[in-house]
Design a protein around this motif. Structure first.
Motif, short mmCIF file in Angstrom:
data_model
loop_
_atom_site.label_atom_id
_atom_site.label_comp_id
_atom_site.label_asym_id
_atom_site.label_seq_id
_atom_site.Cartn_x
_atom_site.Cartn_y
_atom_site.Cartn_z
N VAL A 1 -0.31 22.81 -23.44
CA VAL A 1 -0.34 21.99 -22.31
C VAL A 1 1.01 21.31 -22.44
CG1 VAL A 1 -1.46 19.90 -21.33
CG2 VAL A 1 -2.76 21.82 -22.82
N THR A 2 1.78 20.82 -23.21
CA THR A 2 2.98 19.87 -23.29
C THR A 2 4.08 21.06 -23.46
OG1 THR A 2 2.00 17.98 -23.96
CG2 THR A 2 4.39 18.20 -23.88
N PRO A 3 4.90 21.64 -22.43
CA PRO A 3 6.00 22.47 -22.65
C PRO A 3 7.05 21.76 -23.30
CG PRO A 3 5.87 21.37 -20.44
CD PRO A 3 4.85 20.78 -20.89
N VAL A 4 7.70 22.94 -23.95
CA VAL A 4 8.86 22.47 -24.58
C VAL A 4 9.86 22.90 -23.70
CG1 VAL A 4 10.52 23.02 -26.66
CG2 VAL A 4 7.93 23.46 -27.08
N PRO A 5 10.84 21.72 -23.31
CA PRO A 5 12.00 22.02 -22.50
C PRO A 5 13.12 23.19 -22.99
CG PRO A 5 12.43 20.00 -23.50
CD PRO A 5 11.08 20.44 -23.98
N SER A 6 13.48 23.97 -21.76
CA SER A 6 14.57 24.81 -22.00
C SER A 6 15.86 24.27 -21.98
CB SER A 6 14.34 25.88 -21.14
OG SER A 6 14.28 25.21 -19.66
N SER A 7 15.79 23.11 -21.44
CA SER A 7 17.14 22.39 -21.47
C SER A 7 16.84 20.86 -21.41
CB SER A 7 18.00 22.78 -20.14
OG SER A 7 17.39 22.49 -18.95
N PHE B 1 19.01 12.68 -14.44
CA PHE B 1 20.03 13.59 -15.38
C PHE B 1 18.87 14.42 -16.30
CE2 PHE B 1 22.19 9.94 -13.82
CZ PHE B 1 23.36 10.50 -13.43
N LEU B 2 18.04 13.95 -16.72
CA LEU B 2 17.07 14.53 -17.81
C LEU B 2 15.80 15.07 -17.44
CD1 LEU B 2 17.74 11.62 -20.52
CD2 LEU B 2 19.10 13.85 -20.23
N SER B 3 15.76 15.45 -16.03
CA SER B 3 14.39 15.94 -15.56
C SER B 3 13.62 17.11 -16.27
CB SER B 3 14.69 16.15 -14.08
OG SER B 3 15.51 17.25 -13.97
N PRO B 4 14.46 17.89 -16.73
CA PRO B 4 13.71 18.98 -17.58
C PRO B 4 13.19 18.49 -19.00
CG PRO B 4 16.06 19.64 -17.17
CD PRO B 4 15.97 18.01 -17.05
#
Length: 437
Positions: A209-215, A340-343
């Motif tokens: 459910v909680t994705p791991v950010p790609s960036s 700046f940190l949206s991902p």
């Protein structure tokens, strides 16, 4: 900071305010992903939509904290962004520059009404029972948003609403967040709502459910800034096209009605949790709140972020102890960083915030005992608001149903003198709004 924010006077502290600001931000963080996903359907570049959403929310939330010194946060409003993307642009074929010009005009009109004192005067004309009803209706609405976003409740063709799939990861995380929040709050753990969000989000990682950010870092794109004054696909400046088209001016009026009363209901809901709602249901020092909110509306159009408005999720921060503008400033700074940190920020799933929103809904139900249900003039219009807000999934629609009903009941029961002149104005305006829209 003590002299400016008045921590001691309001029974708070800088630590509590910072925590409440983080709670508010996390409860609202979904807008960083959802608003751009909607606006891209209108033809706005995704990176530009993210930049406009985050910076618009950051600037106006910080402004709210500085000028109102209340724990209210602002961001692009859900509903109006869909009108921009799927009605003005998708259905009617206008460019996003023109659609944002409609938002800009609507915001300027609301600001004029606030500066003239009309918006505040209408709020003062609302009967006490209806003010309590608005708070209760907002509580149910907030809870419904939380349950829907976690898929605890889902749409159903046969029954309209149904229980979601109990084995789905989103459902599980949503229920966990509710249980965590209630348990932590009952144990008097400071920041119970915030901890409920964070722990549920962590549990959501292995469940998918909680994705791991790609960036982590994303570039900024200012191409939508000044949207109303950019050339639309028709070759005409957006703001010019609005004033050349009566249908667009009608849209601006309908959006103004929605903004006008959505903020009124939200302010009452947050004031209830933030302890700046008087016994007769009035929001203390409402004028600076309304001014900033009105400016936010046209700033949203100016930035290309859709209408920016005061978020009802602000009540989660107030329920977590936020009492001053520092809560808003912290939330605003986090929105600034999110640009700046949206991902990274967007990885907080809406299911993890379910518990905080449902618990706020529970807290807001306390007003139900302040309504005289034996008096049809007080009780029935109040019921229409309480039922209307969640059932129509619209704050302004629910308020409108209650206002119109109040006038009708007052007339047939021979209590016309109890209707203040501005209540007549509001009821007629809502009637026109329902017919025209």
């Amino acid at each position: 900071m003590e002299s400016f924010f008045k921590f001691s006077e309001r029974g708070s502290s800088s630590t509590t305010e910072v925590r409440a600001g983080l709670t508010t931000f996390l409860a609202m963080a979904y807008i960083i992903v959802v608003n751009p996903s909607i606006l891209t359907a209108a033809g706005i570049p995704a990176t530009a939509a993210v930049t406009a959403t985050c910076l618009g929310a950051a600037i106006m939330t910080i402004a709210m904290g500085l000028f109102s010194n209340r724990p209210l946060a602002c961001a692009s409003g859900m509903g109006i962004n869909s009108i921009v993307a799927f009605t003005l642009c998708g259905g009617m074929g206008y460019g996003w520059q023109t659609a944002m010009a409609v938002i800009f005009v609507e915001g300027v009109a609301i600001l004029i009404l606030v500066l003239c004192g009309l918006r505040e005067a209408i709020m003062d004309a609302i009967p006490v029972s209806l003010r309590h009803a608005i708070s209760i209706g907002l509580g149910l609405f907030i809870a419904m948003i939380g349950l829907k976003d976690a898929n605890v409740i889902i749409a159903n063709e046969s029954t309209m609403v149904a229980l979601g799939e109990v084995t789905s990861p989103s459902f599980i995380v949503g229920i966990i967040s509710i249980v965590l929040t209630v348990v932590l709050y009952s144990m008097k753990v400071k920041g119970a709502l915030l901890w409920g969000i964070i722990i549920a989000a962590i549990i959501g990682v292995p469940l998918g459910v909680t994705p791991v950010p790609s960036s982590i870092v994303a570039p900024l794109d200012f191409s939508t800034f000044g949207a109303p004054f950019l050339e639309s696909p028709t070759g005409v400046m957006g703001i010019v096209e609005v004033f050349m088209t009566p249908a667009l001016l009608l849209f601006a009026f309908s959006l103004m009605m929605s903004d006008f009363f959505d903020t009124m209901g939200t302010a009452m809901a947050v004031a209830k949790q933030g302890e700046f709602l008087t016994d007769d249901g009035k929001v203390e020092d409402i004028r600076p709140i309304l001014i900033v909110d009105s400016i936010a509306a046209f700033v949203g159009g100016l930035f290309g972020a859709s209408s920016i408005t005061t978020f009802v999720e602000s009540a989660s921060g107030a329920a977590d102890g936020g009492r001053t503008g520092l809560t808003s400033i912290v939330a605003g700074i986090l929105f600034l960083l999110a640009a700046f940190l949206s991902p990274l920020i967007s990885c907080i799933p809406s299911a993890a915030t379910c518990g905080a929103l449902v618990f706020v809904g529970f807290l807001m139900m306390t007003d139900v005992v302040d309504i005289d249900w034996t008096d049809v003039l007080e009780g029935f219009p109040a019921f229409m608001i309480i039922a209307g807000i969640p059932f129509t999934y619209s704050i302004s629609n629910g308020i409108g149903l209650g206002f119109i009903t109040y006038v009708i009941v007052a007339v047939v029961t021979g209590k016309v003198k109890e209707i203040r002149p501005l209540m007549w104005v509001a009821a007629v305006a809502f009637l026109a709004y329902f017919i025209l829209v």
